[in-house]
Design an enzyme around this catalytic site. Structure first.
Site, PDB file in Angstrom:
ATOM      1  N   ARG A  50      12.656  -5.209 -36.326  1.00  0.00           N
ATOM      2  CA  ARG A  50      12.543  -5.666 -34.932  1.00  0.00           C
ATOM      3  C   ARG A  50      11.527  -4.799 -34.186  1.00  0.00           C
ATOM      4  O   ARG A  50      10.802  -5.267 -33.328  1.00  0.00           O
ATOM      5  CB  ARG A  50      13.927  -5.617 -34.237  1.00  0.00           C
ATOM      6  CG  ARG A  50      13.855  -5.937 -32.763  1.00  0.00           C
ATOM      7  CD  ARG A  50      15.174  -6.335 -32.129  1.00  0.00           C
ATOM      8  NE  ARG A  50      16.365  -5.788 -32.722  1.00  0.00           N
ATOM      9  CZ  ARG A  50      16.826  -4.537 -32.524  1.00  0.00           C
ATOM     10  NH1 ARG A  50      16.175  -3.704 -31.740  1.00  0.00           N
ATOM     11  NH2 ARG A  50      17.916  -4.123 -33.125  1.00  0.00           N
ATOM     12  N   TYR A 103       1.501 -24.445 -16.795  1.00  0.00           N
ATOM     13  CA  TYR A 103       2.425 -25.053 -17.765  1.00  0.00           C
ATOM     14  C   TYR A 103       3.831 -25.069 -17.146  1.00  0.00           C
ATOM     15  O   TYR A 103       4.327 -24.034 -16.675  1.00  0.00           O
ATOM     16  CB  TYR A 103       2.390 -24.265 -19.074  1.00  0.00           C
ATOM     17  CG  TYR A 103       3.477 -24.687 -20.023  1.00  0.00           C
ATOM     18  CD1 TYR A 103       3.490 -25.974 -20.536  1.00  0.00           C
ATOM     19  CD2 TYR A 103       4.509 -23.828 -20.375  1.00  0.00           C
ATOM     20  CE1 TYR A 103       4.507 -26.392 -21.383  1.00  0.00           C
ATOM     21  CE2 TYR A 103       5.526 -24.234 -21.221  1.00  0.00           C
ATOM     22  CZ  TYR A 103       5.512 -25.524 -21.714  1.00  0.00           C
ATOM     23  OH  TYR A 103       6.522 -25.936 -22.541  1.00  0.00           O
ATOM     24  N   ASP A 175      -3.335 -16.846 -18.428  1.00  0.00           N
ATOM     25  CA  ASP A 175      -2.932 -17.639 -19.591  1.00  0.00           C
ATOM     26  C   ASP A 175      -4.197 -18.308 -20.118  1.00  0.00           C
ATOM     27  O   ASP A 175      -4.754 -19.206 -19.486  1.00  0.00           O
ATOM     28  CB  ASP A 175      -1.879 -18.676 -19.151  1.00  0.00           C
ATOM     29  CG  ASP A 175      -1.369 -19.528 -20.326  1.00  0.00           C
ATOM     30  OD1 ASP A 175      -2.076 -19.623 -21.339  1.00  0.00           O
ATOM     31  OD2 ASP A 175      -0.285 -20.112 -20.200  1.00  0.00           O
ATOM     32  N   LYS A 200      -0.808 -22.861 -30.101  1.00  0.00           N
ATOM     33  CA  LYS A 200      -1.896 -23.818 -29.860  1.00  0.00           C
ATOM     34  C   LYS A 200      -3.139 -23.466 -30.688  1.00  0.00           C
ATOM     35  O   LYS A 200      -3.062 -23.430 -31.892  1.00  0.00           O
ATOM     36  CB  LYS A 200      -2.192 -23.889 -28.367  1.00  0.00           C
ATOM     37  CG  LYS A 200      -0.954 -23.861 -27.462  1.00  0.00           C
ATOM     38  CD  LYS A 200      -0.016 -25.040 -27.709  1.00  0.00           C
ATOM     39  CE  LYS A 200       1.138 -25.002 -26.708  1.00  0.00           C
ATOM     40  NZ  LYS A 200       2.263 -25.801 -27.064  1.00  0.00           N
TER      41      LYS A 200
HETATM   42  C1  PLP Z   1      -0.819 -23.291 -21.285  1.00  0.00           C
HETATM   43  C2  PLP Z   1       0.507 -23.005 -21.911  1.00  0.00           C
HETATM   44  N1  PLP Z   1       1.079 -21.808 -21.718  1.00  0.00           N
HETATM   45  C3  PLP Z   1       2.275 -21.514 -22.268  1.00  0.00           C
HETATM   46  C4  PLP Z   1       2.969 -22.419 -23.041  1.00  0.00           C
HETATM   47  C5  PLP Z   1       4.303 -22.052 -23.646  1.00  0.00           C
HETATM   48  O1  PLP Z   1       4.146 -21.759 -24.993  1.00  0.00           O
HETATM   49  P1  PLP Z   1       5.246 -22.036 -26.140  1.00  0.00           P
HETATM   50  O2  PLP Z   1       5.471 -23.502 -26.212  1.00  0.00           O
HETATM   51  O3  PLP Z   1       4.626 -21.439 -27.371  1.00  0.00           O
HETATM   52  O4  PLP Z   1       6.485 -21.310 -25.722  1.00  0.00           O
HETATM   53  C6  PLP Z   1       2.405 -23.670 -23.281  1.00  0.00           C
HETATM   54  C7  PLP Z   1       3.115 -24.679 -24.095  1.00  0.00           C
HETATM   55  O5  PLP Z   1       2.754 -25.842 -24.152  1.00  0.00           O
HETATM   56  C8  PLP Z   1       1.139 -23.976 -22.687  1.00  0.00           C
HETATM   57  O6  PLP Z   1       0.555 -25.185 -22.870  1.00  0.00           O
END
Ligand code: PLP
Length: 384
Positions: A50, A103, A175, A200
């Site tokens: 961990r 998101y 992000d 992604k």
């Molecule tokens: C721009 C963006 N940030 C964060 C996330 C969250 O990521 P995760 O689905 O891997 O938890 C997503 C998920 O679609 C996203 O599109």
């Protein structure tokens, strides 16, 4: 790996050095929960999985190099990475400013979980610098920005919001999931932390979840490493390995995503059934100049207006090469309906406020042959 090496050389070699014990050219998956110690207090730097794992260490070295940060810490999903930031850098009474169109899972976490712990949140249009300045408070610790936004493709000027955050004693977290480190480098523009859903483009093959926070200061590294140990939402060695595999081809994939994105955006714009296309690569996109300055390409995320929920439904039922599904950034083209899928949690009022309509369809253009994607969209649009 020396700073002057190019992006792909770093992607393929930083953290991806041959295994010292066998010479294996690919980083092994260290499937172990613990590490044998020679004697009390004497070990090879690894005590318990961990806390740390060699496959994870290698991925963290790699991602820190690709984003130009000094550290990286990976978590079990993008949302686990966002959670770790809040756990590390916010306490009761602190304030975070978040883009109003990020998101959907991010405001869900902030409003429905963290607000219960006395953390304050404001949502602003971060493309509006005056609004960001106005939202800053004495207790603002973090400015959370996603650029371009999902699914409206609105950009925020990273260099300018970094200045605003810093002037108010806060840190800027970006992000960078939509662009990947190949197309956008927030740290070079002044961001303090970069977040990715590695699910992604970084993984790129739609076969694993993950999240990363790339930091630039010693306290980022110290606190995030501590949070991996304390809260334990770490990325498994196998999923670390999948991302290490994925990033090797990130640059070539992004070039192809970008090329296909341009072709599909042009096709959609000229289609008589499509009312509007949101894509930062169009010269008449209101932030085209910023897109050119801030990004190395325009990416492959496109949103278009079909006119109504019914039209969106009709066309989405017909796609064959494009796959109807949530997520983005994989080699395969994914198409989705933000109002009922990724942004359903915003509610009708919330969607209206940011201009997200029921007729909008979002497409994450993959790296298939552009002609096949265009033919597929053309036959699907004929259903409207
Ligand atoms: C721009 C963006 N940030 C964060 C996330 C969250 O990521 P995760 O689905 O891997 O938890 C997503 C998920 O679609 C996203 O599109």
């Amino acid at each position: 790996m020396k700073k002057q090496f190019g992006f792909s050389t770093k992607a393929i070699h930083v953290g991806q050095e041959p295994d010292p014990s066998t010479g294996a050219i690919v980083v092994p998956i260290f499937a172990t929960s613990t590490y044998v110690q020679e004697e009390l207090g004497k070990h090879k730097g690894y005590e318990y999985a961990r806390v740390s794992n060699p496959t994870r260490t290698r991925l963290e070295q790699n991602l820190a190099a690709l984003e130009g940060g000094t550290s990286a810490h990976v978590f079990s999903s993008g949302m686990a990475a966002v959670t770790a930031v809040t756990q590390c850098f916010l306490k009761q009474g602190d304030h975070l400013i978040c883009g109003h169109n990020v998101y959907g899972g991010v405001p869900r976490l902030f409003n429905e979980v963290l607000a219960n712990y006395g953390v304050e949140f404001s949502y602003v249009d971060t493309s509006d610098l005056a609004a960001v300045k106005k939202a800053m408070r004495r207790n603002t610790r973090i400015l959370w920005v996603e650029t371009p936004t999902n699914p409206l493709m609105v950009l925020t000027d990273i260099a300018e919001v970094a200045k605003i955050a810093h002037a108010g004693g806060a840190e800027l977290a970006v992000d960078n999931t939509f662009m990947s480190p190949y197309l956008q480098s927030p740290i070079a523009l002044g961001a303090d932390m970069v977040m990715h859903s590695t699910t992604k483009f970084l993984n790129g093959h739609s076969d694993g979840l993950g999240g990363v926070i790339v930091g630039t200061k010693p306290h980022h590294s110290e606190k995030l490493a501590f949070m991996q140990k304390a809260a334990g939402a770490i990325l498994s060695p196998f999923e670390c390995w999948l991302v290490l595999r994925g990033v090797k081809s990130l640059a070539v994939r992004m070039v192809k995503h970008d090329e296909n994105g341009r072709a599909v955006a042009d096709f959609l714009r000229n289609h008589r059934k499509v009312k509007k296309v949101l894509y930062p690569g169009f010269t008449d996109h209101p932030q085209y100049e910023l897109a050119r300055r801030q990004m190395k390409g325009f990416g492959s995320m496109i949103t278009f207006e079909t006119g109504s929920l019914n039209n969106a439904k009709k066309m989405l039922r017909k796609v064959r090469v494009c796959s109807l599904g949530e997520s983005l950034g994989g080699v395969e083209t994914l198409i989705s309906h933000p109002a009922t899928m990724t942004h359903a949690a915003l509610g009708e009022k919330g969607r209206k406020q940011i201009g997200l309509t029921d007729g909008m369809v979002r497409i994450s253009v993959g790296i298939e042959d552009a002609a096949d994607l265009i033919a597929d969209l053309d036959q699907a649009l004929a259903a409207i």
